[in-house]
Write a protein that holds these residues in place. Structure first.
Motif, short mmCIF file in Angstrom:
data_model
loop_
_atom_site.label_atom_id
_atom_site.label_comp_id
_atom_site.label_asym_id
_atom_site.label_seq_id
_atom_site.Cartn_x
_atom_site.Cartn_y
_atom_site.Cartn_z
N TYR A 4 10.54 -0.48 -3.19
CA TYR A 4 9.10 -0.25 -3.36
C TYR A 4 8.80 0.15 -4.80
O TYR A 4 9.58 0.88 -5.42
N THR A 29 3.59 -0.64 -3.47
CA THR A 29 3.71 -1.96 -2.87
C THR A 29 5.18 -2.27 -2.62
O THR A 29 6.04 -1.84 -3.40
N PRO A 30 5.49 -2.98 -1.55
CA PRO A 30 6.85 -3.51 -1.43
C PRO A 30 7.13 -4.41 -2.63
O PRO A 30 6.27 -5.20 -3.05
N MET A 33 6.28 -8.10 -2.68
CA MET A 33 4.88 -8.50 -2.64
C MET A 33 4.20 -8.37 -4.01
O MET A 33 3.04 -8.76 -4.17
N HIS A 37 0.44 -9.87 -5.42
CA HIS A 37 -0.71 -9.01 -5.73
C HIS A 37 -1.19 -9.23 -7.16
O HIS A 37 -2.41 -9.34 -7.41
N SER A 76 -7.32 -4.77 2.48
CA SER A 76 -7.00 -5.93 3.32
C SER A 76 -5.52 -6.24 3.39
O SER A 76 -5.13 -7.22 4.04
N ASN A 77 -4.66 -5.42 2.74
CA ASN A 77 -3.25 -5.79 2.67
C ASN A 77 -2.35 -4.56 2.76
O ASN A 77 -2.78 -3.51 3.22
N ASP A 78 -1.11 -4.71 2.29
CA ASP A 78 -0.10 -3.68 2.48
C ASP A 78 -0.08 -2.62 1.38
O ASP A 78 0.78 -1.74 1.39
N LEU A 79 -0.97 -2.67 0.42
CA LEU A 79 -1.02 -1.66 -0.63
C LEU A 79 -1.35 -0.30 -0.04
O LEU A 79 -2.14 -0.19 0.91
N LYS A 80 -0.76 0.75 -0.61
CA LYS A 80 -1.02 2.11 -0.14
C LYS A 80 -1.38 3.00 -1.34
O LYS A 80 -0.84 2.83 -2.44
N ASP A 212 -1.55 6.78 6.14
CA ASP A 212 -0.65 6.00 5.30
C ASP A 212 -1.38 5.14 4.26
O ASP A 212 -0.87 4.92 3.17
N LYS A 213 -2.55 4.64 4.59
CA LYS A 213 -3.24 3.69 3.72
C LYS A 213 -3.91 4.38 2.54
O LYS A 213 -3.76 3.96 1.39
#
Length: 225
Positions: A4, A29-30, A33, A37, A76-80, A212-213
């Motif tokens: 990450y 972000t992973p 990904m 992004h 809308s995605n995996d970003l935290k 988490d988000k």
């Protein structure tokens, strides 16, 4: 297991800068990904004829459609995102036998604590602020490595090098703007309202520690941190 990337930034973090709050934050972000992004955000910039860095300070009526889309993209995605907020009126370095540099390391530890998991590896990037940033990064890396052995890399970068570092600035800027009671720019007020609506929380209150988000933590220094 995975790798990450954390893109960390800070706002009004100088001890005696006249601002009431110190904020540290990151977007993560992973690693696999990251390229996607960066590509998507750059394409949004082109679509909106946006040149240069995204910055909270740059938000205006004419730029609102672009920043509105950026907020949609984040949610809308995996970003935290995570931020910690320190009320600087509570600072008492003498009582804890520390200077502001050690306090800075401690606060970054609080930002990352419990978000670094043993099974994963991490690349941590910190926005370069001044000529001392390299020394601060080295000190922070040494401090974190007392407890964490899975930090692959910790280094300073310039914000123009990273789309996600720029996004961190935007989200953190929204928090600081609302905390300071500023409301002169309608476009900024609308961005804040959108963030609060999408995360379902006020930007001036703690979220659940399990959120988490979009995670916010207002530190009480009287607890001995």
């Amino acid at each position: 297991m995975g790798t990450y990337n954390f893109y960390c930034d800070e706002s009004t973090h100088i001890e005696n800068d006249g601002h009431p709050y110190m904020i540290l934050s990151y977007i993560s972000t992973p690693y696999h990904m990251l390229r996607m992004h960066n590509k998507n955000i750059r394409e949004m910039k082109i679509e909106h004829f946006y040149r240069g860095e995204m910055k909270w300070s740059s938000i205006s009526k004419s730029q609102y459609p672009f920043y509105n889309e950026i907020i949609d993209y984040f949610f809308s995605n995996d970003l935290k995102f995570r931020a910690i907020v320190i009320d600087k009126s509570q600072l008492n370095h003498e009582a804890f036998n520390q200077d502001h540099n050690l306090f800075y390391d401690k606060m970054y530890y609080q930002l990352l604590n419990k978000k670094i998991e043993p099974g994963n590896k991490y690349n941590i990037y910190v926005d370069i602020k001044d000529s001392y940033s390299y020394l601060k990064a080295r000190s922070l890396k040494n401090y974190l490595e007392r407890d964490y052995y899975n930090i692959r890399n910790l280094q300073v970068i310039r914000s123009y090098e990273s789309e996600l570092m720029q996004m961190t600035d935007v989200l953190m800027g929204a928090i600081n703007y609302k905390l300071r009671g500023l409301n002169r720019v309608t476009a900024k007020n609308n961005i804040i309202e959108k963030i609060e609506k999408m995360c379902g929380k006020s930007l001036v209150k703690n979220t659940s520690p399990f959120e988490d988000k979009f995670n916010l933590f207002f530190i009480e220094l009287s607890n001995g941190i």
